[in-house]
Scaffold this motif. Structure first.
Motif, mmCIF file in Angstrom:
data_model
loop_
_atom_site.group_PDB
_atom_site.id
_atom_site.type_symbol
_atom_site.label_atom_id
_atom_site.label_comp_id
_atom_site.label_asym_id
_atom_site.label_seq_id
_atom_site.Cartn_x
_atom_site.Cartn_y
_atom_site.Cartn_z
ATOM 1 N N TYR A 136 0.833 -1.202 0.000
ATOM 2 C CA TYR A 136 0.000 0.000 0.000
ATOM 3 C C TYR A 136 0.870 1.256 0.000
ATOM 4 O O TYR A 136 0.631 2.199 -0.754
ATOM 5 C CB TYR A 136 -0.920 0.002 1.217
ATOM 6 N N ALA A 137 1.914 1.247 0.856
ATOM 7 C CA ALA A 137 2.761 2.434 0.990
ATOM 8 C C ALA A 137 3.578 2.686 -0.277
ATOM 9 O O ALA A 137 3.734 3.830 -0.703
ATOM 10 C CB ALA A 137 3.684 2.283 2.198
ATOM 11 N N TYR A 138 4.113 1.621 -0.881
ATOM 12 C CA TYR A 138 4.912 1.806 -2.102
ATOM 13 C C TYR A 138 4.024 2.321 -3.234
ATOM 14 O O TYR A 138 4.425 3.204 -4.001
ATOM 15 C CB TYR A 138 5.590 0.501 -2.509
ATOM 16 N N ASN A 139 2.815 1.799 -3.329
ATOM 17 C CA ASN A 139 1.873 2.272 -4.340
ATOM 18 C C ASN A 139 1.518 3.737 -4.099
ATOM 19 O O ASN A 139 1.480 4.553 -5.036
ATOM 20 C CB ASN A 139 0.612 1.421 -4.324
ATOM 21 N N SER A 140 1.274 4.083 -2.837
ATOM 22 C CA SER A 140 0.960 5.469 -2.484
ATOM 23 C C SER A 140 2.126 6.395 -2.805
ATOM 24 O O SER A 140 1.942 7.499 -3.338
ATOM 25 C CB SER A 140 0.608 5.559 -0.998
ATOM 26 N N MET A 141 3.344 5.948 -2.499
ATOM 27 C CA MET A 141 4.538 6.748 -2.777
ATOM 28 C C MET A 141 4.666 7.047 -4.268
ATOM 29 O O MET A 141 4.878 8.200 -4.671
ATOM 30 C CB MET A 141 5.776 6.000 -2.278
ATOM 31 N N LEU A 142 4.525 6.027 -5.100
ATOM 32 C CA LEU A 142 4.655 6.247 -6.543
ATOM 33 C C LEU A 142 3.518 7.105 -7.084
ATOM 34 O O LEU A 142 3.734 7.942 -7.970
ATOM 35 C CB LEU A 142 4.699 4.908 -7.280
ATOM 36 N N THR A 143 2.317 6.923 -6.555
ATOM 37 C CA THR A 143 1.177 7.750 -6.981
ATOM 38 C C THR A 143 1.450 9.221 -6.706
ATOM 39 O O THR A 143 1.215 10.091 -7.562
ATOM 40 C CB THR A 143 -0.098 7.306 -6.251
ATOM 41 N N LYS A 144 1.968 9.523 -5.528
ATOM 42 C CA LYS A 144 2.260 10.907 -5.150
ATOM 43 C C LYS A 144 3.402 11.486 -5.989
ATOM 44 O O LYS A 144 3.332 12.640 -6.437
ATOM 45 C CB LYS A 144 2.599 10.984 -3.660
ATOM 46 N N ILE A 145 4.455 10.695 -6.204
ATOM 47 C CA ILE A 145 5.583 11.184 -7.010
ATOM 48 C C ILE A 145 5.132 11.482 -8.438
ATOM 49 O O ILE A 145 5.484 12.515 -9.015
ATOM 50 C CB ILE A 145 6.740 10.163 -7.013
ATOM 51 N N LYS A 146 4.352 10.572 -9.009
ATOM 52 C CA LYS A 146 3.871 10.768 -10.381
ATOM 53 C C LYS A 146 2.981 12.008 -10.475
ATOM 54 O O LYS A 146 3.036 12.747 -11.469
ATOM 55 C CB LYS A 146 3.091 9.537 -10.840
ATOM 56 N N ARG A 147 2.184 12.239 -9.461
ATOM 57 C CA ARG A 147 1.311 13.415 -9.446
ATOM 58 C C ARG A 147 2.124 14.701 -9.307
ATOM 59 O O ARG A 147 1.847 15.693 -9.991
ATOM 60 C CB ARG A 147 0.303 13.310 -8.299
ATOM 61 N N ASN A 148 3.130 14.681 -8.451
ATOM 62 C CA ASN A 148 3.927 15.888 -8.212
ATOM 63 C C ASN A 148 4.936 16.165 -9.318
ATOM 64 O O ASN A 148 5.288 17.329 -9.557
ATOM 65 C CB ASN A 148 4.670 15.758 -6.876
ATOM 66 N N TYR A 149 5.417 15.107 -9.984
ATOM 67 C CA TYR A 149 6.461 15.261 -11.005
ATOM 68 C C TYR A 149 6.083 14.471 -12.269
ATOM 69 O O TYR A 149 6.723 13.467 -12.608
ATOM 70 C CB TYR A 149 7.813 14.792 -10.444
ATOM 71 N N PRO A 150 5.025 14.901 -12.945
ATOM 72 C CA PRO A 150 4.496 14.125 -14.079
ATOM 73 C C PRO A 150 5.461 13.997 -15.254
ATOM 74 O O PRO A 150 5.310 13.087 -16.071
ATOM 75 C CB PRO A 150 3.236 14.892 -14.479
ATOM 76 N N ASP A 151 6.423 14.897 -15.356
ATOM 77 C CA ASP A 151 7.354 14.857 -16.484
ATOM 78 C C ASP A 151 8.678 14.177 -16.145
ATOM 79 O O ASP A 151 9.574 14.106 -16.996
ATOM 80 C CB ASP A 151 7.621 16.277 -16.994
ATOM 81 N N SER A 152 8.818 13.697 -14.940
ATOM 82 C CA SER A 152 10.067 13.061 -14.508
ATOM 83 C C SER A 152 10.043 11.568 -14.782
ATOM 84 O O SER A 152 8.995 10.919 -14.676
ATOM 85 C CB SER A 152 10.294 13.281 -13.008
ATOM 86 N N GLU A 153 11.209 11.023 -15.122
ATOM 87 C CA GLU A 153 11.363 9.573 -15.157
ATOM 88 C C GLU A 153 11.576 9.091 -13.727
ATOM 89 O O GLU A 153 12.328 9.696 -12.961
ATOM 90 C CB GLU A 153 12.567 9.160 -15.997
ATOM 91 N N ILE A 154 10.931 7.989 -13.391
ATOM 92 C CA ILE A 154 11.095 7.407 -12.057
ATOM 93 C C ILE A 154 11.743 6.040 -12.216
ATOM 94 O O ILE A 154 11.233 5.192 -12.953
ATOM 95 C CB ILE A 154 9.747 7.276 -11.329
ATOM 96 N N TRP A 155 12.872 5.865 -11.545
ATOM 97 C CA TRP A 155 13.588 4.594 -11.582
ATOM 98 C C TRP A 155 13.426 3.937 -10.218
ATOM 99 O O TRP A 155 13.844 4.495 -9.197
ATOM 100 C CB TRP A 155 15.072 4.793 -11.874
#
Length: 231
Positions: A136-155
């Motif tokens: 749940y926490a990892y999913n929440s973390m990625l959801t928030k990062i994607k929302r805050n930084y939509p143009d960033s690549e996430i590794w």
């Protein structure tokens, strides 16, 4: 301009103790790699860290290193607030500097969740139990990062094993009856679901060198960096 066309790519790091370095993390954050620890580990500069080596390989520069020693992805059971967990609003929104956004965000978190016993799955109905679940926490973390930084690549990095040995003389793949691979499988699944780049570092046959069983020496940093660059 595409990611590959950028001359000076901006990298931000979201991590725990092995990604800290005195003078390179936000004020007030717990840091493992103090000057004393750096001397012990043979780390003389950011270029000796795993993230420094990776950033240099790509000709980039560090934007923000939001790494907190001891942090989990999930909510820690002995804390009332969600910060300093990786899924907190504070950490997932603090990967930029002024109006400069990261081109790449490297997430290397989860070792403390595995070792200290964050439940890998979600079994309860209450919000606090959800946040104490690694999935749940990892999913929440990625959801928030994607929302805050939509143009960033996430590794997203799975977990490396170290040269740590328990009383049996072997690396303790299982903690509290749960294998490290289960956490890595969750990272794999969620990184792909969110359209992130998966960096699969889990390899039982190639532990990295450490100063104390978990925190990499300079040679350990080099090994981690090489695995990231080879993936």
């Amino acid at each position: 301009m595409t990611f590959k066309d950028r001359k000076r790519r901006q990298f931000s790091i979201l991590g725990d103790s092995i990604s800290t370095l005195e003078g390179y993390n936000p004020d007030g954050y717990n840091v493992f790699y103090t000057k004393e620890k750096c001397t012990e580990a043979g780390i003389k500069s950011p270029g000796d860290t795993w993230w420094g080596k990776v950033i240099a390989h790509y000709g980039g520069e560090l934007l923000i290193n939001n790494s907190y020693s001891g942090s989990w992805v999930a909510k820690m059971p002995d804390r009332e607030e969600l910060f300093y967990s990786g899924c907190s609003d504070e950490r997932t929104s603090s990967l930029h500097k002024c109006d400069v956004m990261p081109d790449v965000i490297i997430v290397y978190l989860g070792t403390n969740d595995w070792y200290f016993g964050a439940s890998p799955e979600y079994y309860g109905d209450m919000q606090i139990l959800k946040e104490q679940s690694f999935r749940y926490a990892y999913n929440s973390m990625l959801t928030k990062i994607k929302r805050n930084y939509p143009d960033s690549e996430i590794w997203c990095c799975t977990l490396c094993i170290s040269d740590f040995r328990d009383d049996s003389g072997s690396f303790p793949f299982e903690r509290r009856g749960v294998h490290m691979k289960e956490y890595c499988d969750i990272i794999k699944e969620l990184s792909l679901r969110h359209g992130c780049r998966l960096i699969d570092l889990y390899s039982p046959l190639t532990p990295y060198r450490t100063v104390d069983g978990f925190h990499p020496s300079e040679k350990g940093m080099e090994a981690i960096a090489q695995r990231i660059l080879e993936d």
